[in-house]
Design an enzyme around this catalytic site. Structure first.
Site, PDB file in Angstrom:
ATOM      1  N   GLY A 195       0.813  -1.204   0.000  1.00  0.00           N
ATOM      2  CA  GLY A 195       0.000   0.000   0.000  1.00  0.00           C
ATOM      3  C   GLY A 195       0.843   1.249   0.000  1.00  0.00           C
ATOM      4  O   GLY A 195       2.051   1.211   0.261  1.00  0.00           O
ATOM      5  N   PRO A 196       0.236   2.401  -0.287  1.00  0.00           N
ATOM      6  CA  PRO A 196       0.977   3.672  -0.297  1.00  0.00           C
ATOM      7  C   PRO A 196       1.482   4.020   1.093  1.00  0.00           C
ATOM      8  O   PRO A 196       1.049   3.440   2.099  1.00  0.00           O
ATOM      9  CB  PRO A 196      -0.081   4.693  -0.781  1.00  0.00           C
ATOM     10  CG  PRO A 196      -1.184   3.884  -1.368  1.00  0.00           C
ATOM     11  CD  PRO A 196      -1.174   2.562  -0.661  1.00  0.00           C
ATOM     12  N   THR A 202       2.318  -0.794   9.094  1.00  0.00           N
ATOM     13  CA  THR A 202       3.024  -1.161  10.332  1.00  0.00           C
ATOM     14  C   THR A 202       2.049  -1.291  11.492  1.00  0.00           C
ATOM     15  O   THR A 202       2.145  -2.210  12.312  1.00  0.00           O
ATOM     16  CB  THR A 202       4.094  -0.103  10.645  1.00  0.00           C
ATOM     17  OG1 THR A 202       4.984   0.012   9.524  1.00  0.00           O
ATOM     18  CG2 THR A 202       4.888  -0.496  11.878  1.00  0.00           C
ATOM     19  N   GLU A 418     -11.953  33.875  -8.997  1.00  0.00           N
ATOM     20  CA  GLU A 418     -12.523  32.777  -8.212  1.00  0.00           C
ATOM     21  C   GLU A 418     -14.041  32.752  -8.345  1.00  0.00           C
ATOM     22  O   GLU A 418     -14.653  31.684  -8.331  1.00  0.00           O
ATOM     23  CB  GLU A 418     -12.124  32.909  -6.743  1.00  0.00           C
ATOM     24  CG  GLU A 418     -10.618  32.946  -6.483  1.00  0.00           C
ATOM     25  CD  GLU A 418      -9.900  31.734  -7.027  1.00  0.00           C
ATOM     26  OE1 GLU A 418     -10.524  30.668  -7.146  1.00  0.00           O
ATOM     27  OE2 GLU A 418      -8.701  31.856  -7.348  1.00  0.00           O
TER      28      GLU A 418
END
Length: 639
Positions: A195-196, A202, A418
Site C-alpha cells: 500500500g501507499p 506497520t 474565483e
C-alpha cells in the site's frame, strides 16, 4: 544505571584503593626514612644513637633514639650482630618473601594491559552500536515488543476493514494452532502488506500481534545490509533463531524492498551483499514450518521491484493490499483520532471526510493534530469545526499568507477569477458542490474554490470530465469579460495545465474521441540525461499526433465556450459573488448560494459570537468580518 555500569565503577574504585595502599600507605613512611651508607650506620651504632634494628635479608631498617627512621644495606658482615649486641641495640629479624606476588600485586602489574583491552572493547561496541558484544556484527537488530508494551489491537486500526479480514485468519491460528492443524490446513508462512505510505501497514502488523497476544519482532529491511560481506545473511539467521526461541511470534520486516529487490536487475549484476541477504531470507522461509508458530509479515509500497521468488506460494503467499481509505474509512479513522481531543458539537466528521479524498490515515491524523494546535493557539477550550477547516486547508494548500499585501486591483481581479470558477460550477449539473471560496492567499495560489464530492468516485464519466474542464476555464473567462484581454493575468496557468492534461487523457487513454476511437495512444517518450530532457522516440505517426492535438484543442475550446456562455448569462451573479468575496474574503457554499439567490448573507455579528462564546474565543475576533452591507463596486468596463 544498569548492572554493567555499576560493575565498572566498582572495578575502578577497587583499583584506585589498591594503588593508594601500594603507593600512599608505605610510601608515607619511606619519605621520612634516612638513607645511610653502611659505614655511617656502623658509626651511629658505635655512638649509641641507634636503639632498634630490623634485619630482613640484607636490608636493614631501624630507629634512632630520637624516633627518626633510617635504612641501609648490609654487605654480608658476619660481625654485625655481635657489634649490635655489644651496644645494646634491640634486634629483630624478618624472613624474606616466598617470591609469589599477592593478588593485589598481580592486579596492579596487569592494570595497564587490562585498561587497554577495556578501551578497545568499548570502541568496538560503539562502532557496532553496542549490539551483541565487541564482535556482534552478525547479531540481529530486531526489536522485541511484548504484548504488555505498546499493545495495539484491531480497534486501533480503522478504515481498512478488508485488510483486517484477510489477517484475522492468522490471528486465529496464533491463538489456537491445533484448530487448523487437525484438519490438515496450512496457514500461510508470510503475509505481504502492500500500500501507499501512511496507510497503516506497520500499525496493522502490530495489531495482529496485539490481538494474538504473542511477541512481535520488528526490523527494517535496511538493517540487514551493512558494509561487511555476509553480515546481512548472518543477521537473518540470528533473527529467525530468536523467533524460534520466542515462538509463537510474529516477525515484521518493514520496507522489505530495501533487501528484496529482484536479483541481477541492476548494472553489473546487483549488490552481492544484498543478494546474499535475500538468498538467506528465502532459505530460512523454506526451512521453517508454520507449526513452529512463526508468521513473517512484511510491508512495502513498491511491490513491483520485489524478487518473484519472495512472492511464490510457500513464502509470501498472501498479499494484502492496504489502500488509501474511502469516504467511510476516512470517517472511521477520524473518529479514532478524535477520541484524543476535545471536539465541539458542531464538528461534522462526514464533511471533513468528504473534503479529504485520497488522504491516508497518517494525513488524517495530521489534520486532527493541526486542528488541536490551532485551537490551543487561540486559547480555546474545545476544537471547533472552524479549526478543522483551517487545519485541512493548511495541510492541503499551505498556511495563509495574510502578510502578503494585495492592492485593491489585485483583490478585485482575484475575486472575479474565483467567482468565475464558482458561478460555472454552480451552473454545471455534473460538477461537485461548492464547499467554499476564498481570496486569501495560500501557498502559491492567490485564491481558491474548493468543491467537495458527494462520494468517492472510482471512475469518471465523460460529463464529469467536461464539467471539470469547463469550471477550470471559468477563471480565465471571468478575467476576460470583466477586465478585458489586455488585463488578463497568468493566474489561470494551473487551470490551463489541469484542463489540457484532462483533455489529453480523454483522447489518448480513455478513448473519448470519435475520430481516434477507443485506442490508447502513447505520448512522446522522454528520458532525462545529465539533468536535461531528451526526446527518445515517438509512439505515434505525425498524422496521428496532429489529429490528437486537434481533438485536445476541440475539447478545451468547447468547454471554454461553454464557460463563456454561462458567465455572460449569469454576469449579475458574478458581480454579486465578487463583491461578497471582497467584503468577507471567504464564503462557504451555503453563503454563496444565499448571496446569489437572496442577495444577502446571513452571517452572525462577530461581537455577538464573542459575547456568547465567553473567554474561550479571543477578544480580537476575526479581522475579515465587516458589516453585512455589500458595497456597490462598479466593475471595470468590458472590452
Amino acid at each position: 544505571m544498569n548492572l554493567k555500569n555499576v560493575a565498572l565503577w566498582l572495578f575502578i574504585a577497587f583499583i584506585a584503593f589498591g594503588l593508594f595502599n601500594l603507593f600512599g600507605g608505605p610510601g608515607s613512611d619511606n619519605t621520612r626514612s634516612i638513607q645511610l651508607t653502611y659505614s655511617q650506620f656502623l658509626d651511629e651504632v658505635d655512638a649509641g644513637s641507634i636503639t632498634d634494628v630490623e634485619i630482613k635479608g640484607k636490608d636493614i631498617t631501624g630507629k634512632y633514639s630520637d624516633g627518626r627512621s633510617f635504612k641501609t644495606y648490609e654487605p654480608n658482615d658476619p660481625t654485625l650482630v655481635d657489634r649490635l649486641n655489644q651496644r645494646g641495640v634491640n634486634i629483630s629479624a624478618v624472613p624474606l618473601d616466598d617470591g609469589y606476588p599477592s593478588l593485589l600485586g598481580i592486579l596492579i602489574s596487569w592494570f595497564p594491559m587490562l585498561l587497554l583491552i577495556g578501551v578497545w572493547i568499548f570502541f568496538m561496541r560503539q562502532m557496532q552500536g553496542g549490539k551483541g558484544g565487541a564482535m556482534g556484527f552478525g547479531r540481529s537488530k530486531a526489536k522485541l515488543l511484548t504484548e504488555n508494551k505498546n499493545k495495539v489491537t484491531f480497534n486501533d486500526v480503522a478504515g481498512i476493514d478488508e485488510a483486517k479480514e484477510e489477517l484475522v485468519e492468522i490471528v486465529d491460528f496464533l491463538k489456537d494452532p491445533r484448530k487448523f492443524q487437525k484438519l490438515g490446513g496450512r496457514i500461510p508462512k508470510g503475509a505481504l502488506l502492500i500500500g501507499p505510505p501512511g496507510t497503516g501497514k506497520t500499525l496493522l502488523a502490530r495489531a495482529i500481534a496485539g490481538e494474538a497476544g504473542v511477541p512481535f519482532f520488528t526490523i527494517s529491511g535496511s538493517d540487514f545490509v551493512e558494509m561487511f560481506v555476509g553480515v546481512g545473511a548472518s543477521r537473518v539467521r540470528d533473527m529467525f533463531e530468536q523467533g524460534r526461541r520466542h515462538a509463537p511470534c510474529i516477525i515484521f520486516i518493514d520496507e522489505i524492498d530495501a533487501v528484496g529487490r529482484s536479483r541481477g536487475a541492476g548494472l553489473g549484476g546487483g549488490n552481492d551483499e544484498r543478494e546474499q541477504t535475500l538468498n538467506q531470507i528465502l532459505v530460512e522461509m523454506d526451512g521453517f514450518d508454520t507449526q513452529e508458530g512463526i508468521i513473517l509479515v512484511a510491508a512495502t509500497n513498491r511491490p513491483d521491484v520485489l524478487d518473484p521468488a519472495l512472492l511464490r506460494p510457500g513464502r509470501f503467499d498472501r498479499q494484502v493490499v492496504v489502500p488509501n481509505p474511502d469516504l467511510i474509512g476516512r470517517e472511521a479513522i477520524l473518529k479514532v483520532h478524535m477520541k484524543k481531543i476535545s471536539a465541539a458539537p458542531d464538528v461534522d466528521i462526514r464533511t471533513i471526510a468528504r473534503g479529504t479524498p485520497g488522504f491516508s490515515g497518517a494525513d488524517l491524523a495530521n489534520i486532527v493534530n493541526e486542528s488541536a494546535l490551532l485551537a490551543a493557539r487561540k486559547n480555546k477550550k474545545i476544537v471547533t469545526m472552524i479549526d478543522f477547516e483551517e487545519a485541512k486547508d493548511k495541510v492541503m494548500m499551505g498556511a495563509e499568507r495574510r502578510s502578503l499585501v494585495m492592492s485593491q486591483d489585485e483583490k478585485e481581479l482575484t475575486a472575479y477569477h474565483e467567482g468565475g470558477h464558482a458561478i460555472v460550477a454552480i451552473n454545471q449539473p455534473a460538477s461537485d458542490p461548492i464547499h467554499k471560496a476564498t481570496i486569501i492567499p495560500r501557498g502559491r495560489a492567490l485564491g481558491m474554490v474548493m468543491r467537495l464530492p458527494e462520494r468517492d468516485q472510482l471512475s469518471l464519466p465523460r460529463e464529469k470530465m467536461y464539467a471539470d474542464i469547463t469550471v477550470a476555464m471559468g477563471g480565465r473567462v471571468a478575467e476576460e469579460l470583466i477586465f478585458g484581454d489586455s488585463k488578463v493575468t497568468s493566474g489561470a496557468s494551473s487551470d490551463i495545465e489541469m484542463a489540457t492534461k484532462m483533455a489529453r487523457n480523454m483522447v489518448t487513454k480513455f478513448g473519448m474521441s470519435s475520430k481516434l476511437g477507443p485506442i490508447q495512444y502513447g505520448e512522446n517518450e522522454e528520458e532525462v540525461f545529465l539533468g536535461r530532457s531528451v526526446q527518445k522516440h515517438q509512439n505515434v505517426s505525425e498524422e496521428t499526433a496532429k489529429l490528437i492535438d486537434s481533438e485536445i484543442r476541440l475539447i478545451v475550446d468547447t468547454c471554454y465556450d461553454k464557460a463563456r456562455s454561462i458567465l455572460e448569462e449569469k454576469i449579475d451573479d458574478l458581480h454579486s459573488l465578487a463583491k461578497g468575496l471582497i467584503e468577507y474574503e471567504t464564503l462557504s457554499g451555503d453563503e454563496i448560494l444565499s448571496l446569489i439567490n437572496d442577495g444577502s448573507i446571513n452571517r452572525p455579528d462577530p461581537e455577538e459570537e464573542i459575547k456568547n462564546a465567553g473567554p474561550s474565543v479571543p477578544k480580537s475576533g476575526k479581522s475579515g468580518f465587516k458589516p453585512k452591507i455589500v458595497p456597490d463596486l462598479k466593475p471595470k468596463p468590458q472590452s
